[in-house]
Design an enzyme around this catalytic site. Sequence first.
Site, PDB file in Angstrom:
ATOM      1  CG  ASN A 112      -1.883  -1.193   1.282  1.00  0.00           C
ATOM      2  OD1 ASN A 112      -1.881  -1.926   0.383  1.00  0.00           O
ATOM      3  ND2 ASN A 112      -2.609  -1.542   2.260  1.00  0.00           N
ATOM      4  CG  HIS A 158     -21.098  37.830 -29.366  1.00  0.00           C
ATOM      5  ND1 HIS A 158     -21.698  37.348 -28.440  1.00  0.00           N
ATOM      6  CD2 HIS A 158     -20.475  39.008 -28.997  1.00  0.00           C
ATOM      7  CE1 HIS A 158     -21.499  37.984 -27.415  1.00  0.00           C
ATOM      8  NE2 HIS A 158     -21.044  39.060 -27.780  1.00  0.00           N
ATOM      9  CB  SER A 279      -9.580  13.667 -48.663  1.00  0.00           C
ATOM     10  OG  SER A 279     -10.509  13.086 -49.120  1.00  0.00           O
ATOM     11  CE  LYS A 285     -11.554  18.687 -47.379  1.00  0.00           C
ATOM     12  NZ  LYS A 285     -12.439  17.727 -46.864  1.00  0.00           N
ATOM     13  CD  GLU A 292     -10.197  17.990 -38.408  1.00  0.00           C
ATOM     14  OE1 GLU A 292     -11.455  17.862 -38.539  1.00  0.00           O
ATOM     15  OE2 GLU A 292      -9.455  17.678 -39.190  1.00  0.00           O
ATOM     16  CD  GLN A 324      -4.696  -3.062  -9.316  1.00  0.00           C
ATOM     17  OE1 GLN A 324      -4.271  -3.619  -8.415  1.00  0.00           O
ATOM     18  NE2 GLN A 324      -5.431  -3.961 -10.332  1.00  0.00           N
TER      19      GLN A 324
HETATM   20  N1  ARG Z   1      -1.732  -3.098  -7.568  1.00  0.00           N
HETATM   21  C1  ARG Z   1      -1.945  -2.664  -6.510  1.00  0.00           C
HETATM   22  C2  ARG Z   1      -2.630  -1.295  -6.355  1.00  0.00           C
HETATM   23  O1  ARG Z   1      -2.477  -0.748  -7.757  1.00  0.00           O
HETATM   24  C3  ARG Z   1      -1.130  -2.588  -5.304  1.00  0.00           C
HETATM   25  C4  ARG Z   1      -1.475  -2.531  -3.950  1.00  0.00           C
HETATM   26  C5  ARG Z   1      -2.031  -4.011  -3.411  1.00  0.00           C
HETATM   27  N2  ARG Z   1      -2.610  -3.760  -2.000  1.00  0.00           N
HETATM   28  C6  ARG Z   1      -3.373  -4.604  -1.482  1.00  0.00           C
HETATM   29  N3  ARG Z   1      -3.471  -4.372  -0.287  1.00  0.00           N
HETATM   30  N4  ARG Z   1      -3.745  -5.458  -2.210  1.00  0.00           N
HETATM   31  O2  ARG Z   1      -3.206  -0.573  -5.488  1.00  0.00           O
END
Ligand code: ARG
Length: 463
Positions: A112, A158, A279, A285, A292, A324
């Site tokens: 995490n 405008h 084109s 063209k 675009e 994620q």
């Molecule tokens: N691939 C996960 C993400 O992008 C990594 C973290 C995963 N953590 C977990 N507790 N499963 O967030």
Amino acid sequence: MKNKKLWGGRFSDATSQITEQISASLHFDVRLYKHDIQGSIAHARMLANQGMLTQDDCNAIIKGLQTIQKEIEEGTFPFNEKLEDIHMNIEARLTELIDEAGKRLHTARSRNDQVVTDVRLYLKDEIKDIQKLCVDLIQKLIKKAQENKQVIMPGYTHMQIAQPVRFSHHLMVYAWAYLRDLKRLRFAFSTADVLPLGSGALAGVNYATDRHYVAKELEFGTVAHNSMDAVSDRDFIADFLYFAAMAGMHSSRLAEDLIVWSTAEFNFIKLCDSVTTGSSIMPQKRNPDIAELIRGKTGRLYGNLISLLTVLKGLPMSYNRDLQEDKEPLFDSIDTVKLVFKGMAEMIEHMTVNEDITKKAIYKNFSTATDVADYLVMKGIAFRQAHEIVGSVVKYCEKNNKNFFSLPLEELKKFSEKFDADIYEYLDPEKSTERKKSYGSTSLDSIENQIKLLIEQLHEFNH
Ligand code: ARG
């Protein structure tokens, strides 16, 4: 055993195929590999410094990670989708290469805090590149404005011809807009510049780590002060996506101007061959496809911002797997904004202005009517009344098919006794821009001043 999950200890049954499909992020987060390795090396060094890892193990880890980086860059790394993401792939390979020591790397961190550290490191590097591209685009706009300082064109409100302006004044609008984007980008960098690593899963870790050392190693300006916030916060991505959405909006407006100007009806500019296409059916063209597409790409830049904000809305503390989903919008906006800046820079650099045509166009739609009203004000008439008088002159010209710009004095005098021979100076659309006296106006002096100021402000971003 190769496919065994690194987190599989408490599970008896394998995950289903659909679970693996939904979980898989390797195909997009692979681009974090370098920053994942960078983060892991700093983490290993910190563990060794703090006595949680022997120097031998630390050296083995660093060497193993360097081998992995080489394998990835040379295309020989044995990627395994079943290992979910890039972090697990690298860790599993490290253990394969150096065994026991590899298994010690994940001490005092979690995926995490790891994943969001990687994204921050990655984004900070990308922002540096994107800043250069944006500065380059601004410089091309300034150059084109300087080259065309003398060119006069109609200014519109405008989409109707309003008053003569200098072409450079119109172009500099975008230089100022992109300068504001640079400031937003700098802000996004500052919010990304915070180290989450060492926060663990959410609560902090049971080791006397040195997060400040890691921040220094990885060149983070500061350290996250709340471990739960550290693993949950994606504001820095939203800040970047907002920058990208705004840059897209500015680019789409500039693209629209270029598209309109390059039509046969306007014919104010010519875009060069390298950014236009033909084109398949109409041989004559010359289509402004790049303009675009840049205009069109703004859609995904907005979408990516909304996508992330929606993922974050109502998400409880702290880490949830929804997070994620932060990466694909981010990566897409990074790639898109780079394309947009590069494409726009090329279009601006090579376009040419049809000076004769823009000059002719200022003789349309009574473009100096405001100057004539101001002339009457100068002769003592109240502005509202002057406006009314010139309105009647315009009506008279329209009805009788008369040329406003060369209306004989006797005819003008019928509308006001105040008209004199000096009125032709004020009717002349080629002299209109130089009559502008206010700060920030379209007169030559004023444009030279704004270009100077912008260049000064650009210095802080130009390194
Ligand atoms: N691939 C996960 C993400 O992008 C990594 C973290 C995963 N953590 C977990 N507790 N499963 O967030």
